[in-house]
Write a protein that holds these residues in place. Structure first.
Motif, PDB file in Angstrom:
ATOM      1  N   PRO A  81       0.809  -1.227   0.000  1.00 26.18           N
ATOM      2  CA  PRO A  81       0.000   0.000   0.000  1.00 26.18           C
ATOM      3  C   PRO A  81       0.841   1.277   0.000  1.00 26.18           C
ATOM      4  O   PRO A  81       0.453   2.272  -0.627  1.00 26.18           O
ATOM      5  N   LEU A  82       2.000   1.249   0.673  1.00 26.57           N
ATOM      6  CA  LEU A  82       2.892   2.419   0.644  1.00 26.57           C
ATOM      7  C   LEU A  82       3.368   2.696  -0.779  1.00 26.57           C
ATOM      8  O   LEU A  82       3.378   3.838  -1.236  1.00 26.57           O
ATOM      9  N   LEU A  83       3.777   1.628  -1.458  1.00 25.39           N
ATOM     10  CA  LEU A  83       4.272   1.780  -2.829  1.00 25.39           C
ATOM     11  C   LEU A  83       3.174   2.247  -3.772  1.00 25.39           C
ATOM     12  O   LEU A  83       3.407   3.099  -4.639  1.00 25.39           O
ATOM     13  N   LYS A  84       1.970   1.706  -3.610  1.00 23.32           N
ATOM     14  CA  LYS A  84       0.848   2.133  -4.460  1.00 23.32           C
ATOM     15  C   LYS A  84       0.563   3.617  -4.264  1.00 23.32           C
ATOM     16  O   LYS A  84       0.312   4.352  -5.231  1.00 23.32           O
ATOM     17  N   ARG A  85       0.598   4.073  -3.019  1.00 23.54           N
ATOM     18  CA  ARG A  85       0.331   5.485  -2.736  1.00 23.54           C
ATOM     19  C   ARG A  85       1.432   6.368  -3.340  1.00 23.54           C
ATOM     20  O   ARG A  85       1.149   7.388  -3.955  1.00 23.54           O
ATOM     21  N   LEU A  86       2.691   5.971  -3.170  1.00 18.78           N
ATOM     22  CA  LEU A  86       3.794   6.744  -3.744  1.00 18.78           C
ATOM     23  C   LEU A  86       3.729   6.751  -5.272  1.00 18.78           C
ATOM     24  O   LEU A  86       4.067   7.750  -5.904  1.00 18.78           O
ATOM     25  N   GLN A  87       3.265   5.643  -5.848  1.00 16.69           N
ATOM     26  CA  GLN A  87       3.095   5.594  -7.296  1.00 16.69           C
ATOM     27  C   GLN A  87       1.970   6.540  -7.722  1.00 16.69           C
ATOM     28  O   GLN A  87       2.123   7.284  -8.699  1.00 16.69           O
ATOM     29  N   SER A  88       0.880   6.568  -6.984  1.00 16.31           N
ATOM     30  CA  SER A  88      -0.235   7.464  -7.329  1.00 16.31           C
ATOM     31  C   SER A  88       0.165   8.931  -7.170  1.00 16.31           C
ATOM     32  O   SER A  88      -0.409   9.806  -7.812  1.00 16.31           O
ATOM     33  N   MET A  89       1.160   9.188  -6.329  1.00 10.64           N
ATOM     34  CA  MET A  89       1.682  10.549  -6.151  1.00 10.64           C
ATOM     35  C   MET A  89       2.674  10.911  -7.250  1.00 10.64           C
ATOM     36  O   MET A  89       3.167  12.040  -7.296  1.00 10.64           O
ATOM     37  N   GLY A  90       2.999   9.958  -8.118  1.00 10.35           N
ATOM     38  CA  GLY A  90       3.923  10.211  -9.217  1.00 10.35           C
ATOM     39  C   GLY A  90       5.387  10.167  -8.821  1.00 10.35           C
ATOM     40  O   GLY A  90       6.239  10.674  -9.560  1.00 10.35           O
ATOM     41  N   LEU A  91       5.704   9.536  -7.682  1.00 16.57           N
ATOM     42  CA  LEU A  91       7.083   9.527  -7.199  1.00 16.57           C
ATOM     43  C   LEU A  91       7.869   8.295  -7.611  1.00 16.57           C
ATOM     44  O   LEU A  91       9.093   8.309  -7.603  1.00 16.57           O
ATOM     45  N   THR A 107      11.214   1.811  -9.203  1.00 19.20           N
ATOM     46  CA  THR A 107      12.129   2.842  -9.685  1.00 19.20           C
ATOM     47  C   THR A 107      11.513   4.217  -9.480  1.00 19.20           C
ATOM     48  O   THR A 107      10.299   4.388  -9.574  1.00 19.20           O
ATOM     49  N   LEU A 108      12.371   5.158  -9.213  1.00 15.85           N
ATOM     50  CA  LEU A 108      11.931   6.538  -9.012  1.00 15.85           C
ATOM     51  C   LEU A 108      11.574   7.183 -10.342  1.00 15.85           C
ATOM     52  O   LEU A 108      12.227   6.930 -11.359  1.00 15.85           O
ATOM     53  N   THR A 109      10.575   8.028 -10.317  1.00 16.91           N
ATOM     54  CA  THR A 109      10.301   8.903 -11.450  1.00 16.91           C
ATOM     55  C   THR A 109      11.214  10.123 -11.307  1.00 16.91           C
ATOM     56  O   THR A 109      11.893  10.281 -10.276  1.00 16.91           O
ATOM     57  N   SER A 113      12.920  11.523  -7.879  1.00 20.63           N
ATOM     58  CA  SER A 113      14.346  11.853  -7.761  1.00 20.63           C
ATOM     59  C   SER A 113      14.542  13.304  -7.330  1.00 20.63           C
ATOM     60  O   SER A 113      15.382  13.598  -6.478  1.00 20.63           O
ATOM     61  N   ASP A 114      13.751  14.196  -7.901  1.00 25.11           N
ATOM     62  CA  ASP A 114      13.864  15.617  -7.580  1.00 25.11           C
ATOM     63  C   ASP A 114      13.484  15.924  -6.131  1.00 25.11           C
ATOM     64  O   ASP A 114      13.994  16.882  -5.545  1.00 25.11           O
ATOM     65  N   LEU A 115      12.614  15.116  -5.554  1.00 25.05           N
ATOM     66  CA  LEU A 115      12.173  15.334  -4.175  1.00 25.05           C
ATOM     67  C   LEU A 115      13.333  15.207  -3.191  1.00 25.05           C
ATOM     68  O   LEU A 115      13.314  15.805  -2.115  1.00 25.05           O
TER      69      LEU A 115
END
Length: 165
Positions: A81-91, A107-109, A113-115
Motif C-alpha cells: 500500500p505504501l508503494l501504491k500510494r507513492l506511485q499514485s503521487m507520481g514519485l 524505480t523513481l520517477t 528523484s527531484d524530491l
C-alpha cells in the motif's frame, strides 16, 4: 485482597513500573520522533513510512519489492500500500522484471528523484530537535542497532539461534 494490601502490592519494588520499562522509553521516544517527522515532512507531502521508502530508493533505485521490504523490515502486506500510494503521487513506478515476472522492481520517477533535494534538510531538523550532538546521535544510533540485532535474534526460531561463546 483488601485495599491496603493492593496499595502495598502496587508500590512494591517487584511491581513493574511504567517508567522503568525499556519498551516504554523506546515507544514514547518513537512517538515523539514521529511528531517531529510529521512536522518536517508535511511540506514534502510524505508520511514517515513513505519517507523511509524514498530514502532507500534514493540510495539504490531499482530495487525489488522483496529487497526493499528486507531493508525496511516490512512485509509485503505493509509495503505494497505504501508503494501504491507513492506511485499514485507520481514519485515511483512498479514494473515486473523482464527476466523474472515474479519480481517487481521499484524505480523513481523524475519527480521522485527531484524530491531528494527538497528533503535534504529533514535530517538536520531531526538532529536539532533531538538536542544531540552529531557524535552522540551516532553513538545512540549504534546502540539502538545493536539492541535491534539482539531482539531480532531472540525472536527468531530456536533452530536459527546459536549458543553464546
Amino acid at each position: 485482597m483488601n485495599r491496603s494490601n493492593r496499595s502495598a502490592a502496587a508500590a512494591s519494588p517487584a511491581s513493574p513500573r511504567l517508567d522503568a520499562q525499556l519498551c516504554f522509553a523506546l515507544y514514547s521516544a518513537q512517538l515523539a520522533m514521529g511528531k517531529i517527522y510529521r512536522k518536517l515532512l508535511s511540506d514534502l507531502g510524505l508520511t514517515y513510512p513513505q519517507y523511509l521508502v524514498m530514502l532507500v530508493l534514493w540510495e539504490a533505485d531499482g530495487m525489488t519489492v522483496t529487497a526493499l521490504g528486507e531493508r525496511l523490515y516490512l512485509d509485503s502486506a505493509t509495503l505494497t500500500p505504501l508503494l501504491k500510494r507513492l506511485q499514485s503521487m507520481g514519485l515511483l513506478r512498479r514494473d515486473r522484471a523482464a527476466n523474472d515476472q515474479r519480481q517487481v522492481r521499484v524505480t523513481l520517477t523524475q519527480t521522485g528523484s527531484d524530491l531528494r533535494g527538497r528533503a535534504a534538510g529533514v535530517q538536520d531538523g531531526v538532529l536539532c530537535a533531538t538536542g544531540c550532538t552529531p557524535g552522540h546521535a551516532r553513538v545512540l544510533k549504534a546502540e539502538l542497532e545493536e539492541l535491534r540485532a539482539h531482539l531480532l535474534a531472540a525472536s527468531s526460531p530456536m533452530e536459527n539461534r546459536t549458543a553464546p561463546d
